[in-house]
Design a protein around this motif. Structure first.
Motif, short mmCIF file in Angstrom:
data_model
loop_
_atom_site.label_atom_id
_atom_site.label_comp_id
_atom_site.label_asym_id
_atom_site.label_seq_id
_atom_site.Cartn_x
_atom_site.Cartn_y
_atom_site.Cartn_z
N SER A 73 0.85 -1.19 0.00
CA SER A 73 0.00 0.00 0.00
C SER A 73 0.89 1.24 0.00
N HIS A 74 0.29 2.40 -0.15
CA HIS A 74 1.08 3.63 -0.16
C HIS A 74 1.69 3.90 1.20
N GLU A 75 0.93 3.68 2.26
CA GLU A 75 1.42 3.92 3.61
C GLU A 75 2.38 2.83 4.08
N GLU A 76 2.18 1.62 3.58
CA GLU A 76 3.06 0.50 3.90
C GLU A 76 3.63 0.01 2.58
N CYS A 77 4.68 0.69 2.16
CA CYS A 77 5.18 0.50 0.80
C CYS A 77 6.46 -0.33 0.77
N GLY A 78 7.50 0.14 1.42
CA GLY A 78 8.72 -0.65 1.52
C GLY A 78 9.66 -0.55 0.33
N CYS A 79 9.16 -0.10 -0.82
CA CYS A 79 9.99 -0.03 -2.03
C CYS A 79 9.42 1.05 -2.94
N MET A 80 10.23 2.06 -3.24
CA MET A 80 9.72 3.16 -4.07
C MET A 80 9.35 2.67 -5.46
N GLY A 81 10.09 1.68 -5.98
CA GLY A 81 9.76 1.13 -7.28
C GLY A 81 8.51 0.28 -7.22
N GLY A 82 8.43 -0.60 -6.24
CA GLY A 82 7.28 -1.48 -6.10
C GLY A 82 5.98 -0.72 -5.93
N GLY A 83 6.02 0.37 -5.17
CA GLY A 83 4.83 1.19 -4.98
C GLY A 83 4.34 1.81 -6.28
N TYR A 84 5.30 2.27 -7.08
CA TYR A 84 4.95 2.87 -8.37
C TYR A 84 4.46 1.82 -9.36
N PHE A 85 5.18 0.70 -9.46
CA PHE A 85 4.82 -0.34 -10.44
C PHE A 85 3.52 -1.05 -10.10
N SER A 86 3.12 -1.01 -8.83
CA SER A 86 1.85 -1.63 -8.44
C SER A 86 0.69 -0.64 -8.47
N GLY A 87 0.99 0.62 -8.77
CA GLY A 87 -0.06 1.61 -8.91
C GLY A 87 -0.62 2.16 -7.62
N VAL A 88 0.14 2.06 -6.51
CA VAL A 88 -0.38 2.61 -5.25
C VAL A 88 0.09 4.05 -5.02
N TYR A 89 1.03 4.55 -5.84
CA TYR A 89 1.35 5.96 -5.81
C TYR A 89 1.93 6.37 -7.16
N GLY A 90 1.95 7.64 -7.42
CA GLY A 90 2.51 8.19 -8.64
C GLY A 90 2.47 9.70 -8.53
N PRO A 91 3.24 10.41 -9.34
CA PRO A 91 4.15 9.92 -10.37
C PRO A 91 5.42 9.32 -9.77
N TYR A 92 6.28 8.82 -10.63
CA TYR A 92 7.52 8.18 -10.18
C TYR A 92 8.47 9.21 -9.57
N LEU A 93 9.44 8.72 -8.81
CA LEU A 93 10.40 9.59 -8.15
C LEU A 93 11.69 9.71 -8.97
N ASP A 94 12.28 10.89 -8.93
CA ASP A 94 13.56 11.11 -9.62
C ASP A 94 14.65 10.26 -8.98
N THR A 95 14.55 10.02 -7.69
CA THR A 95 15.54 9.17 -7.01
C THR A 95 15.51 7.76 -7.57
N ASN A 96 14.33 7.25 -7.87
CA ASN A 96 14.20 5.92 -8.45
C ASN A 96 14.87 5.85 -9.82
N VAL A 97 14.68 6.93 -10.60
CA VAL A 97 15.29 7.01 -11.93
C VAL A 97 16.81 6.90 -11.81
N LYS A 98 17.39 7.64 -10.90
CA LYS A 98 18.85 7.65 -10.74
C LYS A 98 19.35 6.36 -10.12
N TYR A 99 18.59 5.82 -9.17
CA TYR A 99 19.02 4.60 -8.48
C TYR A 99 19.13 3.41 -9.44
N VAL A 100 18.15 3.26 -10.32
CA VAL A 100 18.15 2.11 -11.23
C VAL A 100 19.13 2.31 -12.39
N SER A 101 19.53 3.55 -12.63
CA SER A 101 20.47 3.79 -13.72
C SER A 101 21.88 4.04 -13.18
N THR A 102 22.33 5.27 -13.21
CA THR A 102 23.74 5.56 -12.93
C THR A 102 24.04 5.99 -11.50
#
Length: 279
Positions: free
Chosen positions: A81-110
């Motif tokens: 859930s949004h309040e009990e998320c545990g993973c910024m990517g998992g929360g976004y990919f499961s549709g419990v929050y949005g838009p995506y975070l810039d930190t996620n973008v940087k973490y998965v890339s460079t």
């Protein structure tokens, strides 16, 4: 749901596979199962305001696939859930929050130079990662929980949006063949980039919303591999396609002699991994 479950049991029989697939849906009711503890709330507003404690967030990391791994072993549900998320990517990919975070973008890339976040280098640049995040974006659901549980635990008031299998390649070939036969297109099965949860939640729903019928193969996420069996992959389809697959299975290659030869390899695989008793 009774008919859907009965047909699924028949499909499992044809495949030679004995793990019930998981259905994915949204609900306001928290299930009995496994999910993250309350922690950081991920939102772009909090990120831009510098309100997210990233070391705490990573310290309390809880992967959907990790909770799903426990749910598969115990025959229960996994949830996020949004309040009990545990993973910024998992929360976004499961549709419990949005838009995506810039930190996620940087973490998965460079990564972010000079910080503890060195980056996973799964994507070659933040730009390529942003393109991916925008392409797999789900409309936010107004229910509190995204829930994954065995299909035979659904009641008549619940409807899975996606059905996801966890299979080794031998059984996967059967699902692949059935999907191609059902849709009538050589492009009916895809294997796009994504986290483990992206390929069993986001992509099946996104393609379905675009009017594209396809099954999605996943399990290529290096971070999620530790929560899957050796040699195991995932296969997911939106419910509308899955129902059609069940309706066509009896006239598909799964009831022909060629599949019987393949099915023997499914049994050999179970023996190789000591998942069945040798007779």
């Amino acid at each position: 749901m009774k008919t859907l479950i009965e047909k699924t049991e028949r499909l499992l029989e044809l495949l030679g596979h004995d793990e019930m697939p998981f259905g994915i849906f949204y609900s306001d009711e928290k299930p009995d199962g496994y999910g993250p503890k309350p922690g950081e709330i991920f939102s772009r507003e909090r990120e831009e305001a510098g309100e997210i404690d990233w070391q705490k967030a990573f310290g309390n990391f809880s992967c959907i696939f990790g909770n799903l791994w426990l749910a598969r072993k115990k025959g229960k549900a996994a949830w996020i859930s949004h309040e009990e998320c545990g993973c910024m990517g998992g929360g976004y990919f499961s549709g419990v929050y949005g838009p995506y975070l810039d930190t996620n973008v940087k973490y998965v890339s460079t990564g972010i130079p000079g910080t503890f976040m060195e980056g996973e280098h799964y994507m070659p640049s933040p730009e390529s990662m942003r393109a991916f995040m925008e392409d797999c974006a789900l409309p936010l659901d107004n229910k509190k929980y995204c829930i994954l549980k065995p299909l035979d635990q659904f009641n008549d008031d619940e409807r899975p949006l996606v059905v996801a299998f966890f299979v080794r390649p031998e059984a996967l070939t059967g699902l692949h063949s059935l999907t191609i036969y059902t849709v009538g297109s050589h492009n009916a099965v895809i294997a796009p980039f994504g986290a483990g949860c992206t390929n069993i939640i986001s992509w099946p729903l996104v393609y379905g919303q675009r009017g594209i019928e396809c099954g999605v193969i996943g399990g290529f996420d290096l971070s999620a591999r530790k929560f899957m069996k050796t040699d195991e992959l995932s296969f997911a389809a939106p419910l509308s396609l899955y129902r059609k697959m069940l309706d066509r299975m009896e006239t598909s290659a799964l009831t022909r002699h060629t599949w019987e030869g393949c099915r023997k390899k499914v049994i050999k695989s179970k023996h190789a991994w000591k998942e069945v008793e040798k007779k």
